[in-house]
Motif scaffolding. Sequence first.
Motif, mmCIF file in Angstrom:
data_model
loop_
_atom_site.group_PDB
_atom_site.id
_atom_site.type_symbol
_atom_site.label_atom_id
_atom_site.label_comp_id
_atom_site.label_asym_id
_atom_site.label_seq_id
_atom_site.Cartn_x
_atom_site.Cartn_y
_atom_site.Cartn_z
ATOM 1 N N ASP A 1 3.358 6.179 -5.706
ATOM 2 C CA ASP A 1 3.109 6.423 -7.130
ATOM 3 C C ASP A 1 2.022 7.462 -7.377
ATOM 4 O OD1 ASP A 1 5.023 4.525 -7.717
ATOM 5 O OD2 ASP A 1 3.567 2.882 -7.881
ATOM 6 N N THR A 2 1.215 7.743 -6.354
ATOM 7 C CA THR A 2 0.070 8.637 -6.579
ATOM 8 C C THR A 2 0.204 9.985 -5.875
ATOM 9 O OG1 THR A 2 -1.102 7.627 -4.702
ATOM 10 C CG2 THR A 2 -1.509 6.687 -6.885
ATOM 11 N N GLU B 1 3.846 14.579 0.897
ATOM 12 C CA GLU B 1 3.075 13.365 1.157
ATOM 13 C C GLU B 1 3.774 12.142 0.580
ATOM 14 O OE1 GLU B 1 1.855 16.120 0.025
ATOM 15 O OE2 GLU B 1 0.414 16.769 1.574
ATOM 16 N N ARG B 2 4.446 12.308 -0.545
ATOM 17 C CA ARG B 2 5.155 11.181 -1.153
ATOM 18 C C ARG B 2 6.324 10.738 -0.257
ATOM 19 N NH1 ARG B 2 7.415 10.715 -7.371
ATOM 20 N NH2 ARG B 2 8.177 8.555 -7.178
ATOM 21 N N GLU B 3 6.978 11.711 0.391
ATOM 22 C CA GLU B 3 8.053 11.372 1.313
ATOM 23 C C GLU B 3 7.530 10.540 2.483
ATOM 24 O OE1 GLU B 3 10.258 14.720 2.582
ATOM 25 O OE2 GLU B 3 10.762 15.414 0.563
ATOM 26 N N TYR B 4 6.329 10.873 2.950
ATOM 27 C CA TYR B 4 5.724 10.070 4.009
ATOM 28 C C TYR B 4 5.526 8.629 3.546
ATOM 29 C CZ TYR B 4 4.606 14.526 6.303
ATOM 30 O OH TYR B 4 4.666 15.756 6.900
ATOM 31 N N ALA B 5 5.036 8.472 2.324
ATOM 32 C CA ALA B 5 4.815 7.123 1.781
ATOM 33 C C ALA B 5 6.135 6.373 1.628
ATOM 34 C CB ALA B 5 4.088 7.203 0.445
ATOM 35 N N SER B 6 7.185 7.103 1.202
ATOM 36 C CA SER B 6 8.500 6.470 1.052
ATOM 37 C C SER B 6 9.022 5.992 2.397
ATOM 38 C CB SER B 6 9.491 7.464 0.427
ATOM 39 O OG SER B 6 9.078 7.835 -0.877
ATOM 40 N N THR B 7 8.740 6.780 3.455
ATOM 41 C CA THR B 7 9.156 6.371 4.800
ATOM 42 C C THR B 7 8.443 5.089 5.213
ATOM 43 O OG1 THR B 7 9.542 8.676 5.430
ATOM 44 C CG2 THR B 7 9.276 7.071 7.217
ATOM 45 N N ARG C 1 0.839 -1.213 0.000
ATOM 46 C CA ARG C 1 0.000 0.000 0.000
ATOM 47 C C ARG C 1 0.870 1.258 0.000
ATOM 48 N NH1 ARG C 1 -2.667 -3.715 -0.916
ATOM 49 N NH2 ARG C 1 -4.752 -4.249 -0.126
ATOM 50 N N GLY C 2 2.006 1.209 0.702
ATOM 51 C CA GLY C 2 2.916 2.346 0.696
ATOM 52 C C GLY C 2 3.470 2.623 -0.682
#
Length: 375
Positions: free
Chosen positions: A172-173, A178-184, A166-167
């Motif tokens: 990708d979206t 916010e993308r940095e949060y997902a990368s973390t 899910r991360g």
Amino acid sequence: MAETVHLDVLLVEDNPGDARLVEHHLNSPAVAHFVDDVTISHVESLAPVAEHSEAAYDVVLLDLGLHESTGLATLDRATEIVEGVPIIVLTGMQDREVAIEAINRGAQDYLPKEDLDGDRLVRALRYAVVRSRQQRAIQRQTDQMDFFNSILQHDILNGMNVIRARGELLEDTLDSEEREYASTIVQWSDDLIELTEKVRSVLETVTEEGGRDHEHRELQAVLDDAAERARSVSDDCTVTIEPQAVTVVADELLDDVFGNLFLNAVEHGAKDPDARAAEAAVATGSGGPATQPDPSGGVTHVSVGTFDGGVFVEDDGPGVPEALREDVFEFGTGTGDGSGFGLAIVRTIVEAHGWAIGVTESDSGGARFEIETGE
């Protein structure tokens, strides 16, 4: 106050004279030095034992030469009937090979009748009970570790893989912050998945009957791979490996031993003198707040070599304060602000191979980990 020791003994003996001799020995004054009380139940065959399998005994004295069966077949049948109860074999034979095979088939001891006396008999009884209890305790621990391993595999690991997937979708979206949060999320998921896999491997090592598959491994190749992994983590890292013409008998978890030691050196690498002093003060309880690793503190140098009976990995980092060296391999302790599992996993793997590991100070003031392999 000392614990009262009472033994319920089942004697399976079809020779009345031998049975009386055993009962005489167990009722002798010498027995009082080892146990407080002995209750003896005597039968001449295994048939009544099978009929009353619910009866509870602490230990069984078994004659191998019964009318209904003889030799090791008697032991096999008794083991099935009184499952979990320690058995001491009594025999009129002096046969070393039979004795060894009896132990291999589950007997706790093997006593020739002609050598029996009260002292030897009661010692064997008590030690058999103690060993049996220890074996059952170890089996309970093994079953518990198997259960935890199952949880790691089917619940935690599967859940972490779902979170990671899910991360990646969010990476990708989403845009910018916010993308940095997902990368973390993805990065932490990778770290936790790797840690879970290592813990599972360690649990399998200590619970698998007969251990994992061991083979002769060239230490040089293992060290080269670990060094390459360490260099990939940090550009500020140099690794010097003395040529190793050493072969050890080990499984694939040997890679994790040196991989963890090298990464530990990189993650807690070179610091400026003030940072070293502050970290040592915190570790020994004499200083203020913890000092975080200083990326500008310098290049980490890791060296690998051999000593008589083993191999060492040392660095020029802050080292491990002497007050922590006894505890640094405990789960949840570690050498810094990490999970505290890395060095604990290292010790578990090392000891599973029959080796030993310790930590001291390197010549440059850093940490020196010594693995005693006996090679």
